[in-house]
Write a protein that holds these residues in place. Structure first.
Motif, PDB file in Angstrom:
ATOM      1  N   LEU A 178       7.675  49.256  59.944  1.00 46.61           N
ATOM      2  CA  LEU A 178       8.355  48.111  60.554  1.00 46.61           C
ATOM      3  C   LEU A 178       9.866  48.288  60.620  1.00 46.61           C
ATOM      4  CD1 LEU A 178       6.313  45.260  58.840  1.00 46.61           C
ATOM      5  CD2 LEU A 178       6.226  45.903  61.255  1.00 46.61           C
TER       6      LEU A 178
ATOM      7  N   SER B  15       6.642  49.021  55.251  1.00 50.13           N
ATOM      8  CA  SER B  15       8.092  48.927  55.388  1.00 50.13           C
ATOM      9  C   SER B  15       8.635  50.049  56.262  1.00 50.13           C
ATOM     10  CB  SER B  15       8.739  48.975  53.996  1.00 50.13           C
ATOM     11  OG  SER B  15      10.152  48.952  54.091  1.00 50.13           O
TER      12      SER B  15
ATOM     13  N   ALA C 246      16.127  40.886  54.430  1.00 49.08           N
ATOM     14  CA  ALA C 246      14.805  41.493  54.648  1.00 49.08           C
ATOM     15  C   ALA C 246      14.574  42.709  53.774  1.00 49.08           C
ATOM     16  CB  ALA C 246      14.653  41.879  56.124  1.00 49.08           C
TER      17      ALA C 246
ATOM     18  N   SER D 199       5.324  39.835  58.032  1.00 50.78           N
ATOM     19  CA  SER D 199       4.864  41.038  58.734  1.00 50.78           C
ATOM     20  C   SER D 199       4.557  42.168  57.761  1.00 50.78           C
ATOM     21  CB  SER D 199       5.917  41.492  59.753  1.00 50.78           C
ATOM     22  OG  SER D 199       7.128  41.862  59.117  1.00 50.78           O
TER      23      SER D 199
ATOM     24  N   ASP E 182      13.796  47.906  60.185  1.00 52.09           N
ATOM     25  CA  ASP E 182      14.701  46.758  60.032  1.00 52.09           C
ATOM     26  C   ASP E 182      14.115  45.460  60.546  1.00 52.09           C
ATOM     27  OD1 ASP E 182      16.580  48.425  58.906  1.00 52.09           O
ATOM     28  OD2 ASP E 182      17.666  48.769  60.791  1.00 52.09           O
ATOM     29  N   GLN E 183      13.027  45.551  61.297  1.00 55.84           N
ATOM     30  CA  GLN E 183      12.403  44.336  61.839  1.00 55.84           C
ATOM     31  C   GLN E 183      11.450  43.675  60.845  1.00 55.84           C
ATOM     32  OE1 GLN E 183      13.529  43.297  64.823  1.00 55.84           O
ATOM     33  NE2 GLN E 183      14.848  45.107  64.636  1.00 55.84           N
ATOM     34  N   ALA E 184      11.326  44.246  59.663  1.00 54.03           N
ATOM     35  CA  ALA E 184      10.367  43.735  58.680  1.00 54.03           C
ATOM     36  C   ALA E 184      10.737  42.341  58.200  1.00 54.03           C
ATOM     37  CB  ALA E 184      10.276  44.694  57.496  1.00 54.03           C
ATOM     38  N   THR E 185       9.737  41.491  58.123  1.00 57.64           N
ATOM     39  CA  THR E 185       9.863  40.190  57.459  1.00 57.64           C
ATOM     40  C   THR E 185       8.797  40.156  56.364  1.00 57.64           C
ATOM     41  OG1 THR E 185       8.254  39.093  58.895  1.00 57.64           O
ATOM     42  CG2 THR E 185      10.568  39.105  59.623  1.00 57.64           C
TER      43      THR E 185
END
Length: 213
Positions: free
Chosen positions: A193, A190, A161, A201, A195-198
């Motif tokens: 979001l 970025s 990611a 998203s 570490d949860q970023a995709t």
């Protein structure tokens, strides 16, 4: 085999740049679009690399995104299209525009590229139109936000990611954003979001953030 360089742009030429990685300078051939993109980034950059080895030389071709690199590979798979010709096409046309030109059989659009004549343009259309790999990269009409997922999907499953930022920026560039603005809103997304970023998203949040500023 070099696949990626992370360093600093220390020298820029008309069609290439020197990337300093821990004190070692790598000469990388780049499209005009990639050069413009990297030139607007202050600090460290990530350059995706395609290494071509010949009997008398090793040439590094660099890209701002996995999507641009994948199109380079497809273009150079066409007989008579070398690395420089592929970069010329990627300089003249966005990845979206290449997709549209091939899917619609518009050789005039491809001929906008420096050094690409009608015969080569038609060969590109004929050979790539039937390739599954090329069809997978064909995107929907420019400006459709849902098309962003399709544009960068091949890269989404291939890397961590943390590398989605470059592909998200590339997706916004394909939608008509200026490099500096694309970089700014993706960076904001970025940070929000974490570490949860995709990829999906990041792009969707960046688009929302851009509409608020």
């Amino acid at each position: 085999m070099i696949a990626r360089l992370v360093g600093f742009l220390v020298e820029k030429n008309s069609d290439s740049a020197v990337i300093d990685v821990n004190g070692v300078g790598y000469l990388v051939q780049l499209s005009g679009r990639a050069l413009d993109y990297f030139s607007e980034i202050e600090g460290e950059i990530t350059v995706h690399i395609e290494t071509q080895i010949r009997e008398d030389s090793i040439t590094l071709f660099g890209f701002a995104s996995y999507l641009e690199r994948d199109w380079f590979r497809l273009l150079t798979s066409v007989q008579g299209v070398g690395g420089k010709a592929a970069l010329a096409i990627l300089t003249a046309l966005t990845c979206d525009a290449i997709s549209v030109a091939i899917s619609s059989g518009d050789k005039t659009m491809i001929c906008r590229s420096n050094g690409i004549g009608p015969k080569i343009a038609q060969r590109i259309i004929n050979e790539l139109k039937e390739k599954p790999a090329a069809i997978a990269l064909f995107s929907s009409a420019k400006g459709d936000h849902l098309a962003v997922e399709d544009i960068s999907q091949p890269a989404a499953s291939a890397h961590h990611a943390g590398n989605f930022v470059a592909d998200a920026v590339s997706a916004l560039l394909n939608l008509g954003f200026k490099p500096a603005e694309a970089q700014r809103v993706v960076q904001l997304a970025s940070e929000e979001l974490g570490d949860q970023a995709t990829l999906d998203s990041l792009v969707r949040l960046a688009l929302r953030l851009s509409s608020k500023h």
